[in-house]
Scaffold this active site. Structure first.
Site, PDB file in Angstrom:
ATOM      1  N   LEU A 171       0.826  -1.432  -0.012  1.00  0.00           N
ATOM      2  CA  LEU A 171      -0.003   0.070   0.023  1.00  0.00           C
ATOM      3  C   LEU A 171       0.912   1.246  -0.209  1.00  0.00           C
ATOM      4  O   LEU A 171       1.733   1.424   0.868  1.00  0.00           O
ATOM      5  CB  LEU A 171      -0.836  -0.154   1.176  1.00  0.00           C
ATOM      6  N   ALA A 222      -0.402   4.372  -1.222  1.00  0.00           N
ATOM      7  CA  ALA A 222      -1.348   5.621  -2.095  1.00  0.00           C
ATOM      8  C   ALA A 222      -1.516   6.884  -1.249  1.00  0.00           C
ATOM      9  O   ALA A 222      -1.757   8.028  -1.884  1.00  0.00           O
ATOM     10  CB  ALA A 222      -2.751   5.068  -2.414  1.00  0.00           C
ATOM     11  N   ARG A 233       3.501  15.411   6.345  1.00  0.00           N
ATOM     12  CA  ARG A 233       4.404  15.903   7.170  1.00  0.00           C
ATOM     13  C   ARG A 233       5.952  15.890   6.581  1.00  0.00           C
ATOM     14  O   ARG A 233       6.745  16.335   7.366  1.00  0.00           O
ATOM     15  CB  ARG A 233       4.478  14.844   8.357  1.00  0.00           C
ATOM     16  N   GLY A 285      -9.297   4.604   2.746  1.00  0.00           N
ATOM     17  CA  GLY A 285      -8.977   3.595   3.837  1.00  0.00           C
ATOM     18  C   GLY A 285      -8.134   2.147   3.262  1.00  0.00           C
ATOM     19  O   GLY A 285      -8.188   2.022   2.150  1.00  0.00           O
ATOM     20  N   ARG A 313      35.789  11.057 -12.040  1.00  0.00           N
ATOM     21  CA  ARG A 313      34.454  11.226 -12.797  1.00  0.00           C
ATOM     22  C   ARG A 313      34.175   9.967 -13.361  1.00  0.00           C
ATOM     23  O   ARG A 313      34.919   9.109 -13.515  1.00  0.00           O
ATOM     24  CB  ARG A 313      34.489  12.411 -13.198  1.00  0.00           C
ATOM     25  N   ALA A 331      54.103  16.318 -13.347  1.00  0.00           N
ATOM     26  CA  ALA A 331      53.095  17.247 -12.677  1.00  0.00           C
ATOM     27  C   ALA A 331      52.164  18.344 -13.400  1.00  0.00           C
ATOM     28  O   ALA A 331      52.964  18.966 -14.352  1.00  0.00           O
ATOM     29  CB  ALA A 331      53.995  17.797 -11.541  1.00  0.00           C
ATOM     30  N   ASN A 373      40.690  18.865 -23.638  1.00  0.00           N
ATOM     31  CA  ASN A 373      39.765  18.062 -24.377  1.00  0.00           C
ATOM     32  C   ASN A 373      38.769  18.614 -24.822  1.00  0.00           C
ATOM     33  O   ASN A 373      37.975  18.117 -25.772  1.00  0.00           O
ATOM     34  CB  ASN A 373      39.262  16.866 -23.513  1.00  0.00           C
TER      35      ASN A 373
HETATM   36  C1  UD1 Z   1      -2.680   1.620   9.851  1.00  0.00           C
HETATM   37  C2  UD1 Z   1      -3.710   0.291  10.586  1.00  0.00           C
HETATM   38  C3  UD1 Z   1      -3.430   0.124  11.985  1.00  0.00           C
HETATM   39  C4  UD1 Z   1      -1.753  -0.060  12.150  1.00  0.00           C
HETATM   40  C5  UD1 Z   1      -1.042   1.231  11.626  1.00  0.00           C
HETATM   41  C6  UD1 Z   1       0.494   0.726  11.560  1.00  0.00           C
HETATM   42  C7  UD1 Z   1      -5.851   0.259   9.537  1.00  0.00           C
HETATM   43  C8  UD1 Z   1      -7.169   0.825   9.211  1.00  0.00           C
HETATM   44  N1  UD1 Z   1      -4.981   0.733  10.488  1.00  0.00           N
HETATM   45  O1  UD1 Z   1      -3.288   2.683  10.633  1.00  0.00           O
HETATM   46  O2  UD1 Z   1      -4.161  -0.645  12.685  1.00  0.00           O
HETATM   47  O3  UD1 Z   1      -1.321  -0.001  13.591  1.00  0.00           O
HETATM   48  O4  UD1 Z   1      -1.369   1.276  10.235  1.00  0.00           O
HETATM   49  O5  UD1 Z   1       1.267   1.641  11.012  1.00  0.00           O
HETATM   50  O6  UD1 Z   1      -5.464  -0.462   8.313  1.00  0.00           O
HETATM   51  N2  UD1 Z   1      -3.127   3.688   2.388  1.00  0.00           N
HETATM   52  C9  UD1 Z   1      -3.441   3.497   1.188  1.00  0.00           C
HETATM   53  N3  UD1 Z   1      -4.687   4.072   0.807  1.00  0.00           N
HETATM   54  C10 UD1 Z   1      -5.501   4.307   1.719  1.00  0.00           C
HETATM   55  C11 UD1 Z   1      -5.059   4.494   3.284  1.00  0.00           C
HETATM   56  C12 UD1 Z   1      -4.016   4.096   3.357  1.00  0.00           C
HETATM   57  O7  UD1 Z   1      -2.649   3.017   0.130  1.00  0.00           O
HETATM   58  O8  UD1 Z   1      -6.867   4.530   1.241  1.00  0.00           O
HETATM   59  C13 UD1 Z   1      -1.655   3.199   2.759  1.00  0.00           C
HETATM   60  C14 UD1 Z   1      -0.887   4.515   3.366  1.00  0.00           C
HETATM   61  O9  UD1 Z   1      -0.052   5.143   2.112  1.00  0.00           O
HETATM   62  C15 UD1 Z   1       0.014   3.860   4.160  1.00  0.00           C
HETATM   63  C16 UD1 Z   1      -0.703   2.568   4.685  1.00  0.00           C
HETATM   64  O10 UD1 Z   1      -1.574   2.273   3.853  1.00  0.00           O
HETATM   65  O11 UD1 Z   1       1.228   3.185   3.757  1.00  0.00           O
HETATM   66  C17 UD1 Z   1      -1.361   2.862   5.985  1.00  0.00           C
HETATM   67  O12 UD1 Z   1      -1.997   3.883   6.099  1.00  0.00           O
HETATM   68  P1  UD1 Z   1      -2.197   4.993   7.372  1.00  0.00           P
HETATM   69  O13 UD1 Z   1      -3.213   5.923   6.962  1.00  0.00           O
HETATM   70  O14 UD1 Z   1      -0.930   5.220   7.666  1.00  0.00           O
HETATM   71  O15 UD1 Z   1      -2.696   3.954   8.472  1.00  0.00           O
HETATM   72  P2  UD1 Z   1      -2.769   4.097   9.814  1.00  0.00           P
HETATM   73  O16 UD1 Z   1      -3.874   5.164  10.376  1.00  0.00           O
HETATM   74  O17 UD1 Z   1      -1.694   4.380  10.372  1.00  0.00           O
END
Ligand code: UD1
Ligand code: CA
Length: 481
Positions: free
Chosen positions: A10, A12, A17, A82, A339, A386, A392
């Site tokens: 994942l 996306a 930050r 999500g 280089r 030296a 070039n």
């Molecule tokens: C998530 C977990 C949480 C866990 C934590 C660990 C869920 C609901 N929660 O929370 O239990 O303890 O990670 O770090 O899964 N992402 C997508 N698409 C989305 C949402 C997220 O690709 O729609 C990716 C984000 O880029 C990231 C990862 O999923 O790499 C986790 O997403 P993030 O929003 O950071 O989840 P947390 O709230 O930290």
């Protein structure tokens, strides 16, 4: 294990930050992007298929993933609704996921993740015959993590996200690292049942755990003993912290395999570099990219090598090098700038304050001092005087200079390319070589030296220079000269 492994990464999410125009997962430590480290760990499992979910800045993220892992399937998540939604999109992009397999979920921003950890987790998941397994951890500060809620018998009942947790649940220190393993059939069955009825209004992948429990299926938790492996970098402070830790691990690994590192704290070695046993790295050295260092070579102090190849027993001191190949037993520096396209033969020398580019320098050949060697070929055993400039560039195009074998060129020469100096040829001090020098010839380009006697006394009368000259003249007359 014969069942097929599918991995979903994942990536996306945004990463606001970082305060950067570069997407979070493309920020680099240890010579790779964060997602590059994750894909390397994933790749070591030799999965049947890998799918990465991209969304934010996917015009930058997607090509990077394709470059690193051309066979990866890219799934586009337009809106980040999500982790559950992201996985649904990934499954749709994959099409036919074999129901007999395992699906592993990882995140693109955990650069310390190692293949061995994923392998042990996947094996434990399969061994437990679980519908879903959680790579879990016990942490001092569980803030922000999904908490693992257990039933009266100690079985895993659900994962509750921070924002949805009761005060009692918030006190739980057993957390979801984010890495989950699914029985493919169960994942395909439950993914459509996950809703977004929670405080964030998101589809939580973690709801799959509660669904499995309610279905009476096995949920397993496999504790990760090295919690940093699943830690993400959300800002640049965390990025630097993970970068330092990654480096500490890499340096420690090379020391364990026989490399001497005098000062691990000031030594930086990228993940893709390779060092042989009995290499010595002195303080303040960066071994970057795909640099390879052969046995008994000594590198440093204060040296940066990017994608270089250093031969056995070579010595490289206070040098900055990029895409250079240094032969066995050769010496470089101090204060050399290598280089791209620099090739130094065995036992050759590129010495102090020397810059080289696209230069093939033969076995035992030497460019010891204060020189620029660009677009050149220097034969074996040749010594360049030296302060020599290989000119070039004529202002519009670059040209090559060829110096033959066992030639000896004088100090402060300029070789105006294109030009050739033959085998065994020589040049006088201060020569500007504009025409080819045949083998064995000595080239001198300045006119014969003229001395104008008494010049200082007549042109600079009354100066210290003139007095010194006059005094020397008297000494000579009185036979003391
Ligand atoms: C998530 C977990 C949480 C866990 C934590 C660990 C869920 C609901 N929660 O929370 O239990 O303890 O990670 O770090 O899964 N992402 C997508 N698409 C989305 C949402 C997220 O690709 O729609 C990716 C984000 O880029 C990231 C990862 O999923 O790499 C986790 O997403 P993030 O929003 O950071 O989840 P947390 O709230 O930290
Ligand atoms: Ca997170």
């Amino acid at each position: 294990m014969t069942d097929q492994l599918t991995v979903i990464v994942l990536a996306a999410g945004g990463g606001t930050r970082m305060k950067s125009k570069t997407p979070k997962v493309l920020h680099r430590i240890g010579g790779r992007s964060m997602i590059g480290h994750v894909l390397a760990a994933v790749g070591s499992l030799e999965p049947h298929r890998v799918v990465t979910v991209v969304g934010h800045q996917r015009e930058l993220v997607a090509p990077h993933i394709t470059e690193l892992l051309p066979e990866a399937v890219l799934a586009v998540q337009e809106e980040q609704l999500g982790t559950g939604h992201a996985v649904r999109i990934a499954l749709e992009a994959l099409g036919d996921v074999p129901r007999a397999g395992t699906v592993l979920i990882a995140y693109g921003d955990t650069p310390l993740l190692e293949g061995a950890t994923l392998r042990a987790f996947t094996e434990s998941h399969r061994g437990a015959q679980a519908a879903v397994s959680i790579l879990s951890g016990i942490v001092a500060d569980p803030h922000g993590y999904g908490r693992i809620v257990r039933d009266a018998e100690g079985g895993v009942e659900a994962i509750v996200e921070e924002k949805d947790a009761t005060d009692a649940q918030r006190a739980i220190t057993e957390i979801n690292s984010g890495i989950l393993a699914f029985d493919a059939a169960f994942l395909l069955d439950c993914i459509g049942r996950i809703d977004n009825d929670n405080s964030k209004g998101e589809y939580y992948l973690t709801d799959a755990v509660g669904l499995a429990h309610r279905d009476g299926l096995t949920v397993a938790a496999h504790a990760v003993d090295d919690a940093l492996q699943t830690e993400g970098a959300n800002d640049r402070v965390q990025l630097a912290e993970l970068g330092r830790e990654l480096n500490r691990r890499i340096v420690t690994r090379w020391m364990a395999s026989g490399v001497t590192v005098m000062d691990p704290a000031t030594t930086w070695i990228d993940a893709d570099a390779v060092l042989a046993a009995d290499v010595t790295i002195l303080p303040g050295t960066q071994v970057l990219g795909k640099t390879v260092i052969a046995e008994d070579a000594v590198v440093g102090p204060d040296t940066t090598l990017q994608d270089c190849e250093i031969g056995a027993g070579a010595r490289v001191v206070r040098t900055h090098g990029q895409l250079a190949v240094i032969g066995a037993g050769a010496t470089v520096g101090p204060f050399a700038y290598l280089r791209p396209g620099t090739l130094l033969g065995a036992n050759g020398k590129i010495g102090t304050f020397v810059e080289t580019k696209n230069a093939q320098i033969g076995e035992g050949a030497k460019v010891p001092h204060l020189s620029y060697v660009g677009d050149a070929e220097i034969g074996e055993g040749t010594n360049i005087g030296a302060g020599t400039i290989f000119a070039n560039y004529d202002g519009s195009a670059k040209h090559r200079t060829k110096v033959g074998r066992f030639a000896k060129t004088g100090s402060n020469n300029t070789f105006v390319a294109p030009v050739e100096i033959g085998d065994g040829a020589g040049t006088g001090g201060g020569t500007v070589v504009r025409r080819n020098v045949p083998p064995g010839a000595l080239a001198v380009s300045g006119g014969p030296q003229r001395n104008l006697p008494g010049w200082a006394q007549s042109k600079r009368p009354g100066t210290a220079q003139a007095e010194a000259a006059a005094a020397a003249g008297k000494d000579e007359q009185s036979g003391n000269g």
